[in-house]
Write a protein that holds these residues in place. Sequence first.
Motif, PDB file in Angstrom:
ATOM      1  N   ASP A   1       0.809  -1.223   0.000  1.00 32.64           N
ATOM      2  CA  ASP A   1       0.000   0.000   0.000  1.00 32.64           C
ATOM      3  C   ASP A   1       0.840   1.269   0.000  1.00 32.64           C
ATOM      4  O   ASP A   1       0.333   2.350   0.313  1.00 32.64           O
ATOM      5  CB  ASP A   1      -0.922   0.007   1.224  1.00 32.64           C
ATOM      6  CG  ASP A   1      -1.582  -1.331   1.450  1.00 32.64           C
ATOM      7  OD1 ASP A   1      -2.260  -1.809   0.520  1.00 32.64           O
ATOM      8  OD2 ASP A   1      -1.405  -1.916   2.532  1.00 32.64           O
TER       9      ASP A   1
ATOM     10  N   GLN B   1      -6.048  -3.764  12.634  1.00 33.69           N
ATOM     11  CA  GLN B   1      -6.516  -3.667  11.251  1.00 33.69           C
ATOM     12  C   GLN B   1      -6.173  -4.958  10.505  1.00 33.69           C
ATOM     13  O   GLN B   1      -4.999  -5.304  10.338  1.00 33.69           O
ATOM     14  CB  GLN B   1      -5.880  -2.456  10.566  1.00 33.69           C
ATOM     15  CG  GLN B   1      -6.238  -1.139  11.265  1.00 33.69           C
ATOM     16  CD  GLN B   1      -5.558   0.057  10.655  1.00 33.69           C
ATOM     17  OE1 GLN B   1      -5.936   0.521   9.575  1.00 33.69           O
ATOM     18  NE2 GLN B   1      -4.561   0.597  11.341  1.00 33.69           N
TER      19      GLN B   1
ATOM     20  N   HIS C   1      -6.174  -6.054   7.410  1.00 36.11           N
ATOM     21  CA  HIS C   1      -5.274  -6.021   6.253  1.00 36.11           C
ATOM     22  C   HIS C   1      -3.830  -5.837   6.692  1.00 36.11           C
ATOM     23  O   HIS C   1      -2.919  -6.509   6.190  1.00 36.11           O
ATOM     24  CB  HIS C   1      -5.678  -4.905   5.295  1.00 36.11           C
ATOM     25  CG  HIS C   1      -4.675  -4.653   4.207  1.00 36.11           C
ATOM     26  ND1 HIS C   1      -4.365  -5.595   3.247  1.00 36.11           N
ATOM     27  CD2 HIS C   1      -3.883  -3.572   3.942  1.00 36.11           C
ATOM     28  CE1 HIS C   1      -3.445  -5.114   2.436  1.00 36.11           C
ATOM     29  NE2 HIS C   1      -3.132  -3.889   2.836  1.00 36.11           N
TER      30      HIS C   1
ATOM     31  N   THR D   1      -2.147  -8.899   8.011  1.00 37.36           N
ATOM     32  CA  THR D   1      -1.632  -9.796   6.966  1.00 37.36           C
ATOM     33  C   THR D   1      -0.324  -9.253   6.386  1.00 37.36           C
ATOM     34  O   THR D   1       0.554 -10.036   5.998  1.00 37.36           O
ATOM     35  CB  THR D   1      -2.658  -9.987   5.831  1.00 37.36           C
ATOM     36  OG1 THR D   1      -2.877  -8.751   5.143  1.00 37.36           O
ATOM     37  CG2 THR D   1      -3.981 -10.499   6.378  1.00 37.36           C
TER      38      THR D   1
END
Length: 252
Positions: free
Chosen positions: A50, A113, A115, A118
Motif C-alpha cells: 500500500d 486492522q 489487512h 496480513t
Amino acid sequence: MVEKRRRFGIGPINEFIDKHGLREKFEALNPPNVAEVIYLGKTYKFYIPDAMQDKMQLPPLLGQFHELSYLKKFAKEVDPNGVLLDLGANFGSHTLFFASVIKAQHVHAFEPQAHLATVVAETLRLNDVTNVTLHQAAAGAKPGTAHIKKTNSENSGMTEFRPGQGGKTVPMIAVDDIVEDAQVTGVKIDVEGMQMPVLRGMSKTIRRCKPLLWIELRPGKGEIAKPSEWLAERGYKRRQLGFRDFLFEYDG
C-alpha cells in the motif's frame, strides 16, 4: 519539558512520492511490493503493498526502518533478554526491528486492522522470523470488542479504535492476559488515544516487570498529562524522544 516545535510529517503523500521518485522505485520492486532495507550489514525485507496510498509504508522505499532514530535509542536502553511488545504494529517495521535487530527473546505484536495484520505476517515470513506472536486485536483495559472511530486515507497509523460496538469491530484484549508470567522488558505503545486503557490492561505487568515504555502521546490532543501522572505514581520518570514520543523508565 515538551518541545515547542509542532511541524512534523511528510505532507501530502503524492507530492512526497513525486519529489523523491518513489513511484518509479515502487514499480521496479522485484519481487513486487517487497522492498529491501540494509541495516548494520544485514538485509531486511518489507512487504509494502500500500506504499503508494499509505505514508506509513514509505520508509522502506527510502531504505530505512520507520522511526529509525527512535528505534536506535530504544534499542540502547531496553534489555533484549526478555519479551518486547509492539502495541500498534501497523505494517511491522518496529516488530521486525524488535525481533531481528534487538533480537528479543519473544515479541508480541498487536495490530487490529485486518489487512495490516496480513502485511505484518508476510514481512515476518519473508525474513524467516519465528520469535513473534501476532495478535489481530486491539489492546485495551479488559477483554471485549473495539470499533473503528476514525481513519485517515493517507496514513493508516492514524486509525483510531475505541472500546464497544460499532460498524466494524475487532477483538480487544488486555496485555496482562496475554503475557501472563513472562518477563516483559520493553513496550512500544502507539494507539491513537487509547493509552490509558492500554496501560490499565497491563498494570500487573508494569508492577511486576517495570519495563521500559515508549509511548506516543499527542500534545494537541492533551494526551501527555494522564499517562505521565499515572506512571509517575508507579515510579516512572518521563523523557522526550521527539515531538510526541516519550520514554518512561522506572526510577523507583
